[in-house]
Design an enzyme around this catalytic site. Structure first.
Site, PDB file in Angstrom:
ATOM      1  N   ARG A 263       0.856  -1.185   0.000  1.00 12.45           N
ATOM      2  CA  ARG A 263       0.000   0.000   0.000  1.00 12.45           C
ATOM      3  C   ARG A 263       0.888   1.230   0.000  1.00 12.45           C
ATOM      4  NH1 ARG A 263      -1.092   2.470   4.572  1.00 12.45           N
ATOM      5  NH2 ARG A 263      -1.149   0.648   5.894  1.00 12.45           N
ATOM      6  N   HIS A 267      -3.314   4.083   4.972  1.00 13.76           N
ATOM      7  CA  HIS A 267      -4.474   3.190   5.059  1.00 13.76           C
ATOM      8  C   HIS A 267      -5.718   3.877   4.512  1.00 13.76           C
ATOM      9  CE1 HIS A 267      -7.364   0.323   6.683  1.00 13.76           C
ATOM     10  NE2 HIS A 267      -7.993   1.338   7.230  1.00 13.76           N
ATOM     11  N   TYR A 276       5.003   5.539  10.786  1.00 12.64           N
ATOM     12  CA  TYR A 276       5.348   4.153  11.104  1.00 12.64           C
ATOM     13  C   TYR A 276       6.103   3.434   9.975  1.00 12.64           C
ATOM     14  CZ  TYR A 276       0.910   3.460   8.564  1.00 12.64           C
ATOM     15  OH  TYR A 276      -0.108   3.507   7.646  1.00 12.64           O
TER      16      TYR A 276
END
Length: 369
Positions: A263, A267, A276
């Site tokens: 990805r 998200h 992160y």
């Protein structure tokens, strides 16, 4: 069982590499268990569909940033997994998406504006599912696998020669719904293919925190085959999914596909992946871009030139401009719409709640005209 003759089981061995038919540099390679006979026109169509899906997705991200959408879940980086698997379906197959399968929806003929209406809050998903052979989006993580299994059990009981394709992510693999779906599908030999887009992150939780073994190997514990495929290789995804759907249609039961992809965006537009994920990680996966991979192959084989690539880009841009203009003039839904379609038939309790809400609204705005 002779595992050497089973196209699915070898990929389940520890340390096995994912099935790949196209290297990141665009070189065509062959896999003994997953051959693919594909012509120039279909190759170009795969590329066109990925480009259009990416441009539509980037436009939706921009629309959300401009306040036109409440939220958007980007598919960037997962185009090959979606386009390849969607092209493997037949028109009489049925698809159960999550909330990120925009390329699948476009392939099944869903109006792009219908996807944007959902994320704008105009409706809850408005495309005719029976026409497109695709259920509406579900934001409940893991739940569509149960819906898909139930539907697959139904078509099997009806004696239909069709298959069901159910999408979910690596994060959803930790949900109990998915385990229950696997159990029911296995026991009842349901004609369903579970397609896991392992994009490495469940929001900020890495896949290493989701499982101790590769996701596709979980299938063995439920009694059906699993296969591991390079999810950024549209040809490998097409070949593997086509074989899995044929397996399911034959009455042999379910198959689990794990498509290894990434990805590239957050998200959703509410997420900041830089908190992160490292720049080195995203750069590593950018070099495996599914669009660049197929473009390199088309160029290498002399199947496309700059004129073709420009034409595809123009088509994608035309779609983006069209949805941008249409989204901005979408009417807001009636505040009473929340009471519509709660049940298939009129219901006295819903009527009471609608009337109560109308009385409450009058205390705020006065009687409606």
């Amino acid at each position: 069982m002779d595992t050497k003759k089973n196209a699915f089981l070898p990929a389940g061995e520890p340390g096995a590499e994912p099935v790949q038919l196209l290297t990141p540099d665009g070189e065509r390679v062959h896999h003994p268990d997953h051959p693919l006979d594909i012509g120039p026109d279909e190759l170009r169509q795969l590329y066109r569909d990925m480009v259009v899906a990416r441009r539509f997705d980037s436009e939706a991200v921009a629309l959300q940033r401009q306040g036109e959408l409440a939220l958007w879940a980007s598919l960037r980086g997962q185009e090959a997994a979606q386009v390849g698997s969607a092209h493997a379906t037949r028109r009489d197959d049925f698809v159960f998406p999550t909330y990120r399968e925009h390329a699948v929806a476009l392939h099944r003929g869903v109006d792009p504006l219908a996807l944007l209406r959902l994320y704008r809050g105009v409706d809850h998903g408005s495309w005719p599912t029976s026409v497109h052979g695709m259920n509406i989006y579900s934001l409940v993580i893991g739940a569509p696998t149960l819906h898909a299994t139930g539907y697959a059990m139904g078509v099997a009981l009806d004696g239909e020669e069709t298959a069901v394709l159910s999408y979910f992510g690596d994060g959803a693999s930790s949900q109990g719904d998915v385990a229950e779906a696997f159990t029911f599908a296995s026991v009842h030999q349901a004609p369903v293919v579970f397609f896991c887009q392992n994009n490495q992150w469940a929001i900020s939780t890495p896949v290493a925190s989701q499982t101790r073994v590769p996701i596709h190997r979980r299938a063995a514990g439920f009694g059906f085959p699993g296969v591991y495929v390079d999810g950024n290789d549209v040809l490998a995804v097409l070949a593997v999914t086509r074989a899995a759907l044929a397996h399911a249609r034959s009455g042999a039961g379910p198959v689990l596909i794990e498509a290894l992809t990434y990805r590239m965006n957050g998200h959703a537009t509410s997420d900041d992946p830089t908190r992160y994920r490292s720049e080195e990680e995203t750069a590593h996966w950018a070099r495996k871009d599914p669009l660049a991979r197929l473009a390199a192959h088309l160029t290498r084989e002399g199947l496309a030139d700059s004129g073709y690539f420009d034409m595809v880009d123009e088509e994608a841009e035309e779609l983006a401009v069209g949805v941008r203009e249409q989204v901005r003039v979408l009417p807001s839904p009636s505040t009473d719409a929340i009471f519509d379609h709660v049940y298939a038939e009129p219901h006295s309790l819903v009527d009471e709640e609608r009337a109560e809400y109308a009385r409450f609204r009058e205390t705020l705005t006065g009687p409606s005209s």
